[in-house]
Design a protein around this motif. Structure first.
Motif, PDB file in Angstrom:
ATOM      1  N   GLN A  38       0.684  -1.296  -0.078  1.00  0.00           N
ATOM      2  CA  GLN A  38       0.052  -0.020  -0.036  1.00  0.00           C
ATOM      3  C   GLN A  38       0.816   1.137   0.085  1.00  0.00           C
ATOM      4  N   MET A  39       1.960   1.280   0.882  1.00  0.00           N
ATOM      5  CA  MET A  39       2.527   2.525   1.040  1.00  0.00           C
ATOM      6  C   MET A  39       3.391   2.734  -0.246  1.00  0.00           C
ATOM      7  N   LEU A  40       4.158   1.631  -0.811  1.00  0.00           N
ATOM      8  CA  LEU A  40       4.720   1.990  -2.076  1.00  0.00           C
ATOM      9  C   LEU A  40       3.827   2.197  -3.351  1.00  0.00           C
ATOM     10  N   ASP A  41       2.804   1.711  -3.241  1.00  0.00           N
ATOM     11  CA  ASP A  41       1.827   2.299  -4.490  1.00  0.00           C
ATOM     12  C   ASP A  41       1.523   3.745  -4.249  1.00  0.00           C
ATOM     13  N   MET A  42       1.675   4.276  -2.920  1.00  0.00           N
ATOM     14  CA  MET A  42       1.445   5.711  -2.681  1.00  0.00           C
ATOM     15  C   MET A  42       2.840   6.679  -2.789  1.00  0.00           C
ATOM     16  N   GLY A  43       3.840   5.738  -3.218  1.00  0.00           N
ATOM     17  CA  GLY A  43       5.268   6.536  -3.520  1.00  0.00           C
ATOM     18  C   GLY A  43       6.057   6.571  -2.308  1.00  0.00           C
ATOM     19  N   ALA A  44       6.025   5.800  -1.314  1.00  0.00           N
ATOM     20  CA  ALA A  44       6.790   5.524  -0.228  1.00  0.00           C
ATOM     21  C   ALA A  44       8.047   5.136  -0.817  1.00  0.00           C
ATOM     22  N   GLU A  45       9.219   5.338  -0.038  1.00  0.00           N
ATOM     23  CA  GLU A  45      10.582   4.753  -0.272  1.00  0.00           C
ATOM     24  C   GLU A  45      10.743   4.061   1.052  1.00  0.00           C
ATOM     25  N   ARG A 115      25.426   4.655  -1.189  1.00  0.00           N
ATOM     26  CA  ARG A 115      25.018   5.089  -2.345  1.00  0.00           C
ATOM     27  C   ARG A 115      24.225   4.016  -3.092  1.00  0.00           C
ATOM     28  N   LYS A 116      24.521   2.803  -2.993  1.00  0.00           N
ATOM     29  CA  LYS A 116      23.585   1.790  -3.516  1.00  0.00           C
ATOM     30  C   LYS A 116      22.347   1.703  -2.909  1.00  0.00           C
ATOM     31  N   ALA A 117      22.159   1.883  -1.700  1.00  0.00           N
ATOM     32  CA  ALA A 117      21.190   1.614  -0.775  1.00  0.00           C
ATOM     33  C   ALA A 117      20.176   2.857  -1.302  1.00  0.00           C
ATOM     34  N   VAL A 118      20.595   4.110  -1.310  1.00  0.00           N
ATOM     35  CA  VAL A 118      19.716   5.033  -1.753  1.00  0.00           C
ATOM     36  C   VAL A 118      19.190   5.043  -3.065  1.00  0.00           C
ATOM     37  N   ARG A 119      20.150   4.404  -4.160  1.00  0.00           N
ATOM     38  CA  ARG A 119      19.521   4.081  -5.501  1.00  0.00           C
ATOM     39  C   ARG A 119      18.616   2.930  -5.340  1.00  0.00           C
ATOM     40  N   HIS A 120      18.692   1.972  -4.779  1.00  0.00           N
ATOM     41  CA  HIS A 120      17.635   0.862  -4.525  1.00  0.00           C
ATOM     42  C   HIS A 120      16.393   1.609  -4.009  1.00  0.00           C
ATOM     43  N   LEU A 121      16.365   2.272  -3.274  1.00  0.00           N
ATOM     44  CA  LEU A 121      15.204   2.984  -2.653  1.00  0.00           C
ATOM     45  C   LEU A 121      14.470   4.052  -3.858  1.00  0.00           C
ATOM     46  N   VAL A 126      12.455  -2.137  -1.730  1.00  0.00           N
ATOM     47  CA  VAL A 126      12.693  -2.033  -0.199  1.00  0.00           C
ATOM     48  C   VAL A 126      13.917  -2.582   0.036  1.00  0.00           C
ATOM     49  N   VAL A 127      14.621  -1.700   0.952  1.00  0.00           N
ATOM     50  CA  VAL A 127      15.982  -2.238   1.439  1.00  0.00           C
ATOM     51  C   VAL A 127      15.995  -2.613   2.834  1.00  0.00           C
ATOM     52  N   ILE A 128      16.444  -3.874   3.099  1.00  0.00           N
ATOM     53  CA  ILE A 128      16.409  -4.451   4.481  1.00  0.00           C
ATOM     54  C   ILE A 128      17.848  -4.634   4.810  1.00  0.00           C
ATOM     55  N   PHE A 129      18.111  -3.870   5.828  1.00  0.00           N
ATOM     56  CA  PHE A 129      19.595  -3.731   6.435  1.00  0.00           C
ATOM     57  C   PHE A 129      19.579  -4.753   7.370  1.00  0.00           C
ATOM     58  N   GLY A 130      20.465  -5.792   7.295  1.00  0.00           N
ATOM     59  CA  GLY A 130      20.922  -6.661   8.325  1.00  0.00           C
ATOM     60  C   GLY A 130      21.973  -6.701   8.915  1.00  0.00           C
ATOM     61  N   GLU A 150      21.950   7.829   7.482  1.00  0.00           N
ATOM     62  CA  GLU A 150      22.730   7.678   6.156  1.00  0.00           C
ATOM     63  C   GLU A 150      22.021   7.660   5.073  1.00  0.00           C
ATOM     64  N   ILE A 151      20.640   7.300   4.987  1.00  0.00           N
ATOM     65  CA  ILE A 151      20.120   7.438   3.907  1.00  0.00           C
ATOM     66  C   ILE A 151      18.874   8.704   3.792  1.00  0.00           C
ATOM     67  N   GLN A 152      19.231   9.549   4.850  1.00  0.00           N
ATOM     68  CA  GLN A 152      18.458  10.718   5.068  1.00  0.00           C
ATOM     69  C   GLN A 152      16.973  10.417   5.041  1.00  0.00           C
ATOM     70  N   ALA A 153      16.707   9.646   5.891  1.00  0.00           N
ATOM     71  CA  ALA A 153      15.108   9.281   6.190  1.00  0.00           C
ATOM     72  C   ALA A 153      14.194  10.456   6.630  1.00  0.00           C
ATOM     73  N   ASP A 154      13.108  10.469   6.196  1.00  0.00           N
ATOM     74  CA  ASP A 154      12.215  11.586   6.918  1.00  0.00           C
ATOM     75  C   ASP A 154      11.859  11.026   8.146  1.00  0.00           C
ATOM     76  N   VAL A 155      11.636   9.804   8.386  1.00  0.00           N
ATOM     77  CA  VAL A 155      11.184   9.528   9.556  1.00  0.00           C
ATOM     78  C   VAL A 155      11.851   8.183  10.024  1.00  0.00           C
TER      79      VAL A 155
END
Length: 237
Positions: A38-45, A115-121, A126-130, A150-155
């Motif tokens: 649902q969130m991805l369909d609304m434009g989420a990263e 940089r690769k993580a941001v590009r994937h987003l 969906v990037v899963i950090f382990g 690091e990815i400059q998340a909004d929240v």
């Protein structure tokens, strides 16, 4: 949507069903995947940091005689197992994913490169950090705050068993009251246990708001994302 790029911190215990003896409950994973869609369909990263407590917890291992450093690395490996479980559930819903780990294990995941993580987003994956931060003595809360910075998340969305931050544990103290909003400094000075001090401090330094919300509420993640339910907001105040 209220936010665009989000980092979800979820505990390993949130994925398990103790009554059924499952470390990874397919129903819980399916509900997570449906909300992500649902969130991805609304434009989420969307990025995710998951704990490993449903499999192994470093501190608990140390209490049982395991060397603390060894125990923490074992916990990091547990987070990778959980990351792969989430990846599988998301891909079953047709969602593109990447697992990136702080400890190199190229057969199953990409190494974390910012940089690769941001590009994937940006490409809608969906990037899963382990593997946490890749270092012992740091919690996955700290890893979540670090990756969000690091990815400059909004929240940073912190999933819990309750609908926000309370003055005390609402399970054991019926008189506990919920904060709708609290400052980083207040959260630190009150020694609230929702996240560790290092995670709060890192988010404060990088001006990343934290939303603490009820993971088990129906469609809870989507409501936080759209602003329908704010949980408890932690900001500069």
């Amino acid at each position: 949507m209220k936010y665009k790029r989000i980092l979800l911190k979820i505990s390993g215990e949130a994925l398990q069903n103790r009554e059924k003896g499952l470390n990874h409950d397919p129903d819980i994973l399916s509900k997570v995947a449906a909300q992500f869609k649902q969130m991805l369909d609304m434009g989420a990263e969307i990025a995710v940091v998951v704990g490993g407590g449903n499999i192994f917890r470093g501190l608990a291992g140390a209490g049982a005689g395991t060397d603390r450093t060894t125990g923490d690395y074992m916990g990091m490996l547990a987070t990778v197992i959980n990351s792969m479980a989430i990846q599988s559930a998301l891909e079953n819903e047709g969602i593109q994913t990447r697992v990136m780990t702080a400890i190199s294990m190229p057969a199953i995941a990409e190494p974390f490169i910012r940089r690769k993580a941001v590009r994937h987003l940006e490409k809608g994956r969906v990037v899963i950090f382990g593997a946490g931060t890749g270092n012992p003595y740091f919690t996955t809360d700290s890893a979540a705050a670090l990756r969000a910075s690091e990815i400059q998340a909004d929240v940073l969305m912190k999933a819990t068993k309750v609908d926000g931050i309370y003055t005390a544990d609402p399970v054991t103290d019926p008189s506990a009251t919920r904060f709708e909003k609290i400052s980083y400094q207040d959260a630190l000075s009150r020694q609230l246990k929702v996240m560790d001090a290092a995670a709060f401090s890192l988010c404060m330094e990088n001006d990343i708001p934290i939303v603490v919300f009820d993971f088990f509420k129906e469609n809870g993640m989507v409501e936080v994302f759209t602003g329908e339910d704010s949980g408890t907001l932690v900001t500069h105040g």
